[in-house]
Every structure is written in structure tokens, then in C-alpha cells.
Design an enzyme around this catalytic site. Sequence first.
Site, PDB file in Angstrom:
ATOM      1  N   GLY A 277      28.641  57.048  65.743  1.00 14.19           N
ATOM      2  CA  GLY A 277      27.741  58.097  66.201  1.00 14.19           C
ATOM      3  C   GLY A 277      27.373  57.924  67.662  1.00 14.19           C
ATOM      4  O   GLY A 277      28.159  57.385  68.449  1.00 14.19           O
TER       5      GLY A 277
ATOM      6  N   GLY B 252      22.955  54.232  68.052  1.00 14.44           N
ATOM      7  CA  GLY B 252      23.618  52.942  67.951  1.00 14.44           C
ATOM      8  C   GLY B 252      22.702  51.795  68.356  1.00 14.44           C
ATOM      9  O   GLY B 252      22.715  50.717  67.754  1.00 14.44           O
TER      10      GLY B 252
ATOM     11  N   GLU C  68      30.856  52.315  66.779  1.00 14.94           N
ATOM     12  CA  GLU C  68      31.795  53.235  67.449  1.00 14.94           C
ATOM     13  C   GLU C  68      30.931  54.348  68.013  1.00 14.94           C
ATOM     14  O   GLU C  68      30.416  55.183  67.271  1.00 14.94           O
ATOM     15  CB  GLU C  68      32.828  53.753  66.455  1.00 14.94           C
ATOM     16  CG  GLU C  68      33.989  54.472  67.107  1.00 14.94           C
ATOM     17  CD  GLU C  68      33.634  55.911  67.448  1.00 14.94           C
ATOM     18  OE1 GLU C  68      33.304  56.167  68.634  1.00 14.94           O
ATOM     19  OE2 GLU C  68      33.669  56.745  66.554  1.00 14.94           O
TER      20      GLU C  68
ATOM     21  N   CYS D 137      35.404  62.044  69.082  1.00 11.64           N
ATOM     22  CA  CYS D 137      34.869  61.026  69.996  1.00 11.64           C
ATOM     23  C   CYS D 137      35.889  60.570  71.035  1.00 11.64           C
ATOM     24  O   CYS D 137      35.506  60.082  72.099  1.00 11.64           O
ATOM     25  CB  CYS D 137      34.345  59.831  69.208  1.00 11.64           C
ATOM     26  SG  CYS D 137      35.550  59.118  68.077  1.00 11.64           S
TER      27      CYS D 137
END
Length: 510
Positions: A195, A200, A217, A251
Site C-alpha cells: 500500500g 506503511g 511494498e 504500483c
Amino acid sequence: MVDPSYTPIDEVQKIHASLQASFKSGKARDIKYRKHQLLQLAYLLKDNKDRFNEAAKQDLGRSYAENEILELYVSLEQIKYIFDNFEKWTKPESVELSIYFGARPRIRKEPKGVVLIFVPFNYPIMLLMSPLAGAIAAGNAACVKVSELLPATSSLLVELFPKYLDPSLYCVVNGDVAVSTKLLELPWDHILYTGSGRVGKIVAEAAAKHLTPITLELGGKCPTIVDPRVNLKVAAKRILWGRTSNAGQTCVAPDYVLIPKDGEEDFIAALKETYLEFYPKGTKEPGTIARLPNRGNFDRVKRLLDDTKGTVVLGGDTDRETKYVAPTIVRDVRFDDSLMSEEIFAPILPIVPVNDFDEAIEFINARDHPLALYIFTDDSKLKEKVFSNTRSGSCVCNEVVLQIPTPGLPFGGFGASGNGGYHTGKYSFDIFTHQRSTLTMPNWMEIALAARYPPFSDKKSRMVESLSSPSFPPRDSVLNPRGWWRKWVVACLTLGVSLLWAQRRKLIAH
């Protein structure tokens, strides 16, 4: 109204305790059991393909075909690869021979325990199935937190999981921030989060309280350098596909293009030609291009687009009601533009002209390390220059996005874009595996190891030195290899002359 598929907050701790108890029972250690659960995971997707396609259409406006290509088939391939290979990954590994060879040093592959996997909204199937398959193969219990932004998909997963997987070891938790916060209060044996960097940091801070290992990630802005001498038509097709697939909500999608000023015009012309080939009837028709998940995301993207000082040369249309953003090309974007302030996560591609490739590299290095970096060039020296003088999670030449499904390649970020590699095959297995060192020392090795016991003496010290003290080449042999070889030759010649002289004296004596 609360979604009926939401997990009650007071159930979260009970779920955690149940998973802990089931893991401690040891049944997940059985290889046949793991294989059966992996098969069930595959058939969960195969049996319900149409339902997952319909859920993706409701949540993200994806067409059935795009959902199958981006999510279902990739996920099934990942599960199959792990199913076919994980048994050999579980075997203990021998290590290089040493003075302790008789102790049979080995590395055992053991499950970490009960793991927590956070699944994002953009790829709710692929980014669930790949790590979960690795966790199952490694013998763990797993709790999967799905995204509340996707009510249809998350509700379907809540329904199907207990029908296909052992609910005592694998479960889905659905809910909002309060549920996620409760999950993070508990001690897990590993957390995998995909996310934003903002969240994070929250996950990392919560994990630190329990010293829980984590894999993050986090995405970010992925730059794309384009050499104007390359085949611009092929480059335009690949970059536009990567930028517009799933409405740009990938992403590792190319976030912006850096191109020398003298090549900007030709590249934009190639993008326009490609756009007409991709979307001959435009993109407003439902199913042509995916939508954003909610109006909050739409408002953020619309603000970035409204504030740009660049020139929109293609697209630019938006519709808040349907959360639609047209594939958009913006040229002459400056380094400090609104579109360069954060990850766009929408089908908008800024073109940033630069003076030369050195300026492009300098710009990239002045910012957070990206999750992916792309370069389009046929010049091997330029490719090597970019690869060697930048840092990123992955670095790809003449392609975009496809490093993710490529077997054998780890997927992960670097610095602000995350840490830890997973996603393909053995890497998903490895992040949920504890590599446990083992020795079994036989009594007959006591003779070789007796010098470790007191009382100590010079004799014992010399014995230890002879057994374990390593030798090294001369200190300047690496930096000055020619000097080392010259000295070696001189030493050999000196030794040879000395031997000949000694032999001559011996003959004269006789």
C-alpha cells in the site's frame, strides 16, 4: 450502514488466538496437507472465475477480459508454480565443508508461524494469492486483511475462504481502519503490507512494538527514461499500456517520462497514434477502462490534474459521478509540477523534457528510490549507465510491468518504496520461512575440538591456529595485481636460482 461481511472488532483477537492454537497443533507441517490447501486455493479461483470478474466490474469497472489477464491467470500461474516446486524448497540445505564437517551443519526450512497479509484495492486477487500461496507452502497459518474499498470482491472472499480452505488456519478479515488497527495491536510472526508509504510507516511502527519482521511494498513514482533513437512506436505502446492498465492503478506503472527535449515531439506523436489504436471509440464506455475505487481517490487525482502547469495534449476528461479519468498525456511538465509531487495512481502520463540523460539520472537520484525504473534504449552503454548509476527496486529495459509475473524474479522495493522481495515462486515461500541453523556434533570430533577447553596454553593456541586461521593473499595483491604477479615471479626465480646454486655447491663438494 455497516457492511454485513465486516469482521466485528471483538472477534479479531479471538481469530488471532484460534490461528495460534491451530498452528501449534502442527497439522500445517504435513506436506500433503499443504499441497491440498494449495489445490483448494487454485480451485477457489477456477470455480468462481465469473463471480470474481463480476465483482471486479462492480468495484473497479474492469472488463472481464482485463480482470482475467491482470489478476486471475497470473494468480493461477503463481499457485501452480509454487505447487509444483515447493516440496523441494522445504528440504534441509547442506552448507560448505568446514572444520565442523562432522557435525553435519544443515539449514532447516521452517514456518514462521501465524502471518498477517494486508491486501490493497488495486489488485485484490493477485496481491492476495501470491503471498498466501507462499505462506501455505511454507507451512504457516495466515490471516488476510482485504480492502474495505472493494465491497463486492471482499465480500466474495469472505464467503469463499471457509468453503475451500481450512478455516482453522486460513481466514479473511474484512473491515475499516478500526479493524486494521486492532490487527496491528496483536503479535504476529510476520506482516506483509502492500500500500502507501504513509500507512506503511504505521504498520512498521506497530510491528516494531512486537519486534515482528515485516515486508513492505510501498510503490512511489516510477520514472521512465526514453532514448529518442529507440523505436518510439514500440516504446509508446508498452508505456501507454503500462500507464493505462487498471486505470493506472499499478504500483510499478510508469509514472512519468524523462526524454531529451529534441525527442519530445516525436514521442508524443507516437503516443497519440497508439492511443487511437488502443481506444478507437474512446474510453468513456463502461468496460473500456477501469475506474477509481472511490471519490476520495478521484478528488485527489483531479486536483493534481487541475494544478498542472503542463499542457494536456490528449485526454483530460473526468467524471466524478462514475469516478472516471480518461487516459491523459501532459507535455512540458516541469520538475516541480503538481503531477510530480506524488505517485499519480491514475491513467495520467506526464512528459518531462530534460537536457540530456545525465540530467535525467540526476533527477531520479535526487528523489526516493523508486519501486521500478524503466529505460527504453537500444544503446547498451546508455542502458548500463542507467542501471549502474541509479537505485530502485527493479530496473527494466524496453518493457514495463512484466518483471512482476516473470518467474524467478523477486518483487520488492528499496528504501521509501519498501523492503523485502516476494511475489514470484520461491521468493513468496522464502519470506514466510525461518531458516533454522542446526548442528549434530559427534563425540569423535572431541579430539579436534579439545583445544577450546581450559587450561589454555601456547600448544593449544597453535593447534587452533593450524585448524581454523585462514590465509590471505598479500595486502596489495588486489589493488595492484601486476605488482603481486611481479613479486611472485621474482620470488620463484630467486628460489630457482637458490636451488641451482645449492645443487652446484653439492656437486663441487663431491
